[in-house]
Design a protein around this motif. Structure first.
Motif, PDB file in Angstrom:
ATOM      1  N   GLY A 214       0.854  -1.294   0.011  1.00 21.87           N
ATOM      2  CA  GLY A 214      -0.235   0.168   0.085  1.00 21.87           C
ATOM      3  C   GLY A 214       0.610   1.180   0.018  1.00 21.87           C
ATOM      4  O   GLY A 214       2.210   1.268  -0.026  1.00 21.87           O
ATOM      5  N   TYR A 215       0.105   2.423  -0.034  1.00 20.41           N
ATOM      6  CA  TYR A 215       0.997   3.675  -0.111  1.00 20.41           C
ATOM      7  C   TYR A 215       1.321   4.255   1.110  1.00 20.41           C
ATOM      8  O   TYR A 215       0.226   4.079   2.147  1.00 20.41           O
ATOM      9  CB  TYR A 215       0.089   4.723  -1.048  1.00 20.41           C
ATOM     10  N   LEU A 216       2.454   4.717   1.382  1.00 23.23           N
ATOM     11  CA  LEU A 216       3.059   5.374   2.678  1.00 23.23           C
ATOM     12  C   LEU A 216       3.569   6.699   2.054  1.00 23.23           C
ATOM     13  O   LEU A 216       4.295   6.740   1.172  1.00 23.23           O
ATOM     14  CB  LEU A 216       3.671   4.762   3.594  1.00 23.23           C
ATOM     15  N   TRP A 217       3.522   7.600   2.996  1.00 21.64           N
ATOM     16  CA  TRP A 217       4.667   8.636   2.868  1.00 21.64           C
ATOM     17  C   TRP A 217       5.774   8.418   3.784  1.00 21.64           C
ATOM     18  O   TRP A 217       5.950   7.999   4.801  1.00 21.64           O
ATOM     19  CB  TRP A 217       3.961  10.123   3.386  1.00 21.64           C
ATOM     20  N   LYS A 218       7.243   8.542   3.010  1.00 26.12           N
ATOM     21  CA  LYS A 218       8.219   8.507   3.490  1.00 26.12           C
ATOM     22  C   LYS A 218       9.397   9.925   3.549  1.00 26.12           C
ATOM     23  O   LYS A 218       9.271  10.348   2.396  1.00 26.12           O
ATOM     24  CB  LYS A 218       9.075   7.238   2.706  1.00 26.12           C
ATOM     25  N   LYS A 219       9.872   9.956   4.619  1.00 27.86           N
ATOM     26  CA  LYS A 219      10.820  10.975   4.632  1.00 27.86           C
ATOM     27  C   LYS A 219      12.362  10.465   4.150  1.00 27.86           C
ATOM     28  O   LYS A 219      12.720   9.593   4.503  1.00 27.86           O
ATOM     29  CB  LYS A 219      10.967  11.367   6.039  1.00 27.86           C
ATOM     30  N   GLY A 220      12.985  11.417   3.311  1.00 26.60           N
ATOM     31  CA  GLY A 220      14.167  11.113   2.596  1.00 26.60           C
ATOM     32  C   GLY A 220      15.211  11.239   3.655  1.00 26.60           C
ATOM     33  O   GLY A 220      15.210  11.980   4.711  1.00 26.60           O
ATOM     34  N   GLN A 221      16.272  10.553   3.337  1.00 23.22           N
ATOM     35  CA  GLN A 221      17.452  10.590   4.471  1.00 23.22           C
ATOM     36  C   GLN A 221      18.378  12.030   3.830  1.00 23.22           C
ATOM     37  O   GLN A 221      18.913  12.582   5.067  1.00 23.22           O
ATOM     38  CB  GLN A 221      18.345   9.465   4.128  1.00 23.22           C
ATOM     39  N   LEU A 222      18.785  12.078   2.700  1.00 22.52           N
ATOM     40  CA  LEU A 222      19.562  13.380   2.424  1.00 22.52           C
ATOM     41  C   LEU A 222      18.508  14.707   2.420  1.00 22.52           C
ATOM     42  O   LEU A 222      18.984  15.679   3.035  1.00 22.52           O
ATOM     43  CB  LEU A 222      20.201  12.821   1.259  1.00 22.52           C
ATOM     44  N   ARG A 223      17.671  14.677   1.354  1.00 19.19           N
ATOM     45  CA  ARG A 223      17.086  15.822   1.199  1.00 19.19           C
ATOM     46  C   ARG A 223      16.009  15.987   2.349  1.00 19.19           C
ATOM     47  O   ARG A 223      15.437  17.135   2.392  1.00 19.19           O
ATOM     48  CB  ARG A 223      16.299  15.766  -0.343  1.00 19.19           C
ATOM     49  N   ARG A 224      15.571  14.982   3.068  1.00 21.23           N
ATOM     50  CA  ARG A 224      14.596  15.225   4.178  1.00 21.23           C
ATOM     51  C   ARG A 224      13.173  15.895   3.806  1.00 21.23           C
ATOM     52  O   ARG A 224      12.742  16.474   4.584  1.00 21.23           O
ATOM     53  CB  ARG A 224      15.012  16.232   5.338  1.00 21.23           C
ATOM     54  N   ASN A 225      12.895  15.368   2.294  1.00 24.55           N
ATOM     55  CA  ASN A 225      11.490  15.719   2.075  1.00 24.55           C
ATOM     56  C   ASN A 225      10.517  14.423   2.254  1.00 24.55           C
ATOM     57  O   ASN A 225      11.056  13.534   2.255  1.00 24.55           O
ATOM     58  CB  ASN A 225      11.576  16.306   0.486  1.00 24.55           C
ATOM     59  N   TRP A 226       9.482  14.654   1.933  1.00 22.86           N
ATOM     60  CA  TRP A 226       8.288  13.722   2.122  1.00 22.86           C
ATOM     61  C   TRP A 226       7.866  13.219   0.633  1.00 22.86           C
ATOM     62  O   TRP A 226       7.656  14.061  -0.106  1.00 22.86           O
ATOM     63  CB  TRP A 226       7.076  14.002   3.041  1.00 22.86           C
ATOM     64  N   SER A 227       8.033  11.906   0.369  1.00 21.01           N
ATOM     65  CA  SER A 227       7.630  11.535  -0.714  1.00 21.01           C
ATOM     66  C   SER A 227       6.549  10.168  -0.551  1.00 21.01           C
ATOM     67  O   SER A 227       6.768   9.484   0.129  1.00 21.01           O
ATOM     68  CB  SER A 227       8.559  11.063  -1.812  1.00 21.01           C
ATOM     69  N   GLU A 228       5.489  10.278  -1.402  1.00 18.90           N
ATOM     70  CA  GLU A 228       4.650   9.018  -1.471  1.00 18.90           C
ATOM     71  C   GLU A 228       5.245   7.640  -2.243  1.00 18.90           C
ATOM     72  O   GLU A 228       5.561   7.954  -3.359  1.00 18.90           O
ATOM     73  CB  GLU A 228       3.186   9.337  -2.063  1.00 18.90           C
ATOM     74  N   ARG A 229       5.406   6.752  -1.339  1.00 19.41           N
ATOM     75  CA  ARG A 229       5.747   5.500  -2.010  1.00 19.41           C
ATOM     76  C   ARG A 229       4.978   4.384  -1.936  1.00 19.41           C
ATOM     77  O   ARG A 229       4.025   4.236  -1.036  1.00 19.41           O
ATOM     78  CB  ARG A 229       7.242   5.103  -1.349  1.00 19.41           C
ATOM     79  N   TRP A 230       4.958   3.265  -2.726  1.00 24.87           N
ATOM     80  CA  TRP A 230       4.409   2.044  -2.661  1.00 24.87           C
ATOM     81  C   TRP A 230       5.281   1.201  -2.133  1.00 24.87           C
ATOM     82  O   TRP A 230       6.035   0.646  -2.532  1.00 24.87           O
ATOM     83  CB  TRP A 230       4.118   1.680  -4.173  1.00 24.87           C
ATOM     84  N   PHE A 231       4.512   0.652  -0.913  1.00 21.71           N
ATOM     85  CA  PHE A 231       5.416  -0.293  -0.033  1.00 21.71           C
ATOM     86  C   PHE A 231       4.886  -1.562  -0.177  1.00 21.71           C
ATOM     87  O   PHE A 231       3.713  -1.688  -0.191  1.00 21.71           O
ATOM     88  CB  PHE A 231       5.209   0.319   1.302  1.00 21.71           C
TER      89      PHE A 231
END
Length: 576
Positions: A214-231
């Motif tokens: 399903g879809y979740l929002w994930k926080k990036g490690q370098l840019r620290r932005n939030w992106s929606e990904r399919w987990f």
């Protein structure tokens, strides 16, 4: 259930869909197309040489499933790598082939589920179906899946309608096929009064829960932005992609026993946050709502636990446990039925034994009654025989007494004759011949009387033996209650002995009659001798001179009666 088994279930539906004549065989051209499509969706490098070599047209006839399995295993399934393809695309290919032939929704558009929802239910059915062909889902798993869907809609499953449907629908191999299951859902009997949108959302939720993606929002490690990904969650890793097509994999979180999941407070404009901590990094994620966050955290924690236990999937584990529980229930039921059957057999055996015992008791009572009647009859015969023997013995005693009285009379007559012989001494020489005849007659009479005495002794001995047989028979009658069978044989033997004794007694009677005849003959001879003596007395009286009173007896020359005393005849001891 491993990846190969999951893939084989979907391929089985595709193969049976191509089997138009339901003969278990598919044409080689269709199998060639199917194999080419499987290469594509499973992301396996094409091997056109092997494909053409295996499906060349140098032999006639279609190929059965067993003939297709060697190629499928060697060139397709053995080359499949988990995570290298999108399983949903693979399932959609097989679903498309089989749905065209088998899935028949309502033409008026009154179906409860859409075509897409039917595909997801088909995937869920494959996941929960038994690992044997043809594929069926047992009633317990049907109820489990429907309860999951109803729980997602916050409604309660109508178990009565489900039981009625399962009781009316013919079930092959102990469960429902996927087409029977879809017809049941589309009929609205178990999901009555629920809108199609609600059902679609519930099916999607259960599908995502079981398939674990399903879809979740994930926080990036370098840019620290939030992106929606399919987990996509597996016990060994939590992978995420750009979209649900899973064409571009962005990364993977390795899960082991050192990982953990924590709930985070809302911040940075994100809510329903949680994080996955590994030994090297912490991953922050955000769900769409609290319920989705709870489901993901619980699923990831379960995946970590299953990874530590060496298991592959929560729902697969739960399915295995439910299967084990069903097997245990079936075993207990079978054991209970077997025990009931055994108790029933024991009860029937007990009743049969009781009936046989009653029959044996009745037969024993009848035998005892018959034996008592037989003993009574034999006792009566024995008593009658004893009375007859007593009467015969009394008659014999009377005959012997009469014979003794007659002997006494004969002895008196002999005494008179001896007196006459004393008076007729001078006639002895003339009467010698008559006397010799008389002596001979007496000797014959003595021999006859000796034989009669011997026969009487034998008769007494036989009577003693008869009395002894009578006593033994009475003893055997007493022992009859203990040794009935032996007594019967012995009674027959004793009866035979008694009959022989009777025969011997009859022979004794015949001998006695013969002796009586001999005695009568001897008496006749004695009477004849007496008649001769009387005749000689008359002759002598004629020759004698009358003797006057006072005259002396004178010697007569040539004659001689004076002074002669004839010897007294020998007295027979048998006349006493």
């Amino acid at each position: 259930m491993d990846l190969r088994a999951e893939l084989l279930k979907s391929i089985w539906y595709a193969f049976t869909a191509l089997d138009v004549e339901k003969s278990g065989k598919v044409s080689k051209s269709q199998l060639k197309v199917l194999s080419h499509n499987l290469y594509t969706v499973l992301c396996i490098p094409h091997d056109p040489v092997a494909l053409e070599e295996h499906f060349r047209d140098d032999d006639d006839g279609p190929v059965s499933s067993q003939g297709y399995m060697p190629y499928l295993n060697k060139y397709i399934l053995d080359k499949v790598e988990e995570g290298a393809f999108v399983k949903e695309n693979f399932d959609e290919l097989c679903w498309t082939l089989t749905a065209k032939k088998n899935y028949k929704p309502d033409r008026n558009g009154n179906s409860v589920v859409s075509h897409r929802d039917a595909f997801k239910l088909w995937c869920l059915f494959n996941f929960l179906s038994e690992d044997k062909y043809p594929l069926v889902m047992v009633p317990d798993e049907v109820e489990y899946l429907l309860k999951k869907i109803c729980t997602a809609m916050n409604v309660e499953l109508n178990s009565c309608e489900l039981d009625d449907y399962l009781s009316q629908e013919p079930q092959g191999q102990g469960g429902l096929t996927v087409w029977q299951f879809l017809d049941m859902v589309n009929s609205g009997r178990v999901l009555r009064g629920i809108e199609q949108e609600a059902v679609s959302m519930a099916v999607e939720e259960v599908y995502q829960e079981v398939i674990e993606d399903g879809y979740l929002w994930k926080k990036g490690q370098l840019r620290r932005n939030w992106s929606e990904r399919w987990f996509t969650l597996k016990p060994s890793a939590l992978s995420y992609y750009m979209s649900e097509e899973r064409k571009e994999k962005k990364g993977s979180i390795a899960l082991d026993k050192h990982c953990c999941v924590e709930v985070l407070p809302d911040r940075d404009g994100k809510r329903c946050m949680f994080c996955v901590k590994t030994s090297s990094r912490t991953y922050e994620m955000s769900a769409s709502d609290t319920r989705q966050r709870q489901e993901w955290t619980l699923a990831i924690q379960t995946a970590i636990r299953l990874q530590a236990e060496g298991k592959k999937s929560l729902h697969k584990d739960l399915k295995q446990k439910r299967r084990e529980q069903r097997e245990q229930r079936e075993q207990r039921k079978a054991a209970k039925e077997e025990e009931t059957q055994r108790l029933k057999q024991l009860q029937e055996e007990k009743e049969r034994k009781l009936q046989e015992l009653e029959l044996l008791k009745e037969a024993q009572r009848q035998a005892e009654i018959l034996l008592q009647e037989e003993e009574q009859r034999r006792r009566q015969q024995h008593e009658e025989m004893q009375r007859t023997l007593e009467i015969q013995l009394r008659e014999a005693e009377e005959a012997r007494a009469s014979m003794q009285a007659e002997m006494v009379l004969k002895e008196a007559e002999a005494e008179r004759q001896r007196k006459r012989i004393v008076e007729l001494e001078e006639m002895q020489e003339r009467l010698q011949e008559a006397l010799q005849q008389e002596v001979k007659a007496r000797q014959d009479e003595e021999a006859v009387r000796y034989a009669q005495a011997r026969l009487l002794a034998e008769e007494e001995e036989k009577l003693k033996q008869l009395m002894k047989l009578k006593e033994e028979q009475e003893e055997y009658i007493i022992k009859t209650q203990l040794e009935k069978q032996v007594l019967k044989q012995e009674m027959e033997n004793k009866n035979k002995c008694l009959e022989e004794a009777q025969k011997q007694l009859e022979e004794v009677r015949v001998n006695r009659q013969r002796v009586d005849q001999d005695v009568m003959a001897a008496q006749k001879k004695l009477r004849q001798a007496s008649t001769n003596v009387k005749h000689w007395n008359v002759q002598m009286n004629r020759l004698m001179h009358p003797i006057r009173p006072g005259d002396k007896r004178t010697n007569v020359s040539g004659g001689g009666f004076s002074g002669y005393q004839p010897p007294l005849p020998r007295q027979d001891s048998s006349f006493k």
